[in-house]
Design an enzyme around this catalytic site. Structure first.
Site, PDB file in Angstrom:
ATOM      1  N   SER A   1       0.829  -1.203   0.000  1.00 35.98           N
ATOM      2  CA  SER A   1       0.000   0.000   0.000  1.00 35.98           C
ATOM      3  C   SER A   1       0.867   1.258   0.000  1.00 35.98           C
ATOM      4  CB  SER A   1      -0.970  -0.058   1.186  1.00 35.98           C
ATOM      5  OG  SER A   1      -2.009   0.876   1.047  1.00 35.98           O
TER       6      SER A   1
ATOM      7  N   ASP B   1      -9.912  -4.378  -5.481  1.00 41.43           N
ATOM      8  CA  ASP B   1      -9.400  -3.591  -4.359  1.00 41.43           C
ATOM      9  C   ASP B   1     -10.291  -2.366  -4.156  1.00 41.43           C
ATOM     10  OD1 ASP B   1      -7.944  -1.787  -2.693  1.00 41.43           O
ATOM     11  OD2 ASP B   1      -6.049  -2.671  -3.337  1.00 41.43           O
TER      12      ASP B   1
ATOM     13  N   HIS C   1      -7.710  -5.373  -0.717  1.00 43.54           N
ATOM     14  CA  HIS C   1      -6.560  -4.513  -0.417  1.00 43.54           C
ATOM     15  C   HIS C   1      -5.681  -5.222   0.607  1.00 43.54           C
ATOM     16  CE1 HIS C   1      -4.487  -0.659  -0.468  1.00 43.54           C
ATOM     17  NE2 HIS C   1      -4.313  -0.811   0.847  1.00 43.54           N
TER      18      HIS C   1
END
Length: 315
Positions: free
Chosen positions: A132, A259, A288
């Protein structure tokens, strides 16, 4: 490499359930504190040394830390593959506020550079792994370095990366993503209140409890505390997407199509098509930082994929 397992169904459940239910042993138990060039500190967590000469450096995501299940799951996979692992904590994320007004952010490539420079001694080969926000830092670090990257860096694998910060920040404002915004802003507010006590009169808490978006938070805090003019200026300058084609070592970005954090701008297919080194994989499932698949030792698909990627480079 098997496909990502489509269970639980849907991107939201594939995001939330692994984050709250998964339990993995802590692999990186040896803590080291290093000083940064600007007078701050970073806390690094190491696995037991193996003498292999290979090191994986793992960077966590927004409001995460080195003990997160996805970080330790990845660390375990690399240790089983014979690598040493360093999971580092971004400024203020190791359980102690950092010293300076400055905070961590999506473009903190200088801190990653400090970690790499410190860790490189004694290793012949370093692989970078980022999740991320940490994936954005990793890709931007590589893109900014371009062909001048330290030859000890073998490559990178990143997962669930909001490589276009403007579009992803605005995408998270949607009602369907309100649960994530509440989670992130809760942790960020706590850090700002700690900073306000450390730097009285320099940080205003006015209105912080009413903020509901990254646009508001980044404009009021992230940008001015880190030398950016505005939220938009920060998003533009810290995004990795503009520099992906400049990457000079093998780099893989894995963003799941379901996601909930990522709009279409975070799937840089054109950059991957034009680049010699940058690759994009977009599995249908994964959420995610989810990427569940039943594997040996409880490994998730993302962990097996990262190890396989670096094994292919060695081959």
């Amino acid at each position: 490499m098997p496909a990502v397992f489509p269970f639980p169904p849907g991107g939201h459940l594939q995001t939330i359930l692994p984050a709250i239910l998964r339990r993995v042993p802590i692999v990186t138990r040896i803590r080291e504190r290093i000083e940064t060039p600007d007078g701050d500190f970073l806390d690094l967590d190491w696995s037991d040394p193996s003498g292999s000469g290979n090191l994986a450096i793992i960077t966590h995501g927004l409001e995460g830390n080195s003990t997160n299940a996805c970080i330790q799951g990845m660390a375990g996979a690399f240790v089983r593959a014979g690598w040493d692992v360093l999971a580092w904590n971004l400024r203020g994320c190791s359980g102690e506020p950092n010293r300076l007004m400055r905070s961590y952010h999506s473009g903190s490539t200088d801190d990653l550079g400090t970690v790499i420079a410190h860790a490189a001694r004694g290793y012949q080969r370093i692989g970078l792994v980022g999740f991320s926000l940490g994936g954005n830092i990793t890709l931007k670090y590589l893109g900014d370095a371009g062909a001048g990257i330290d030859p000890v860096i073998a490559g990178a694998v990143t997962f669930s990366v909001p490589c276009d910060l403007a579009s992803s920040s605005l995408h998270l404002e949607s009602p369907a993503n309100r649960i994530y915004m509440r989670h992130f802003l809760g942790g960020l507010r706590k850090k700002i209140r700690e900073k306000a006590l450390m730097f009285p009169g320099r940080i205003s808490e006015e209105g912080i409890g009413k903020m509901q978006t990254f646009r508001e938070f980044d404009g009021a805090y992230t940008a001015p505390m880190n030398g950016f003019l505005s939220a938009e200026d920060y998003w533009q300058k810290a995004s990795s997407r503009p520099v992906l084609e400049q990457i000079g070592v093998p780099a893989l970005l894995v963003n799941a199509r379901n996601d909930p954090f990522l709009p279409k701008e975070c799937f840089p297919e054109e950059a991957a098509a034009r680049s010699r080194f940058f690759r994009l994989e977009s599995p249908r499932h994964g959420g995610h930082v989810g990427f569940f698949a039943p594997g040996r030792h409880g490994e998730f698909w993302s962990e097996s994929r990262a190890v396989a990627f670096f094994s292919s480079l060695a081959g």
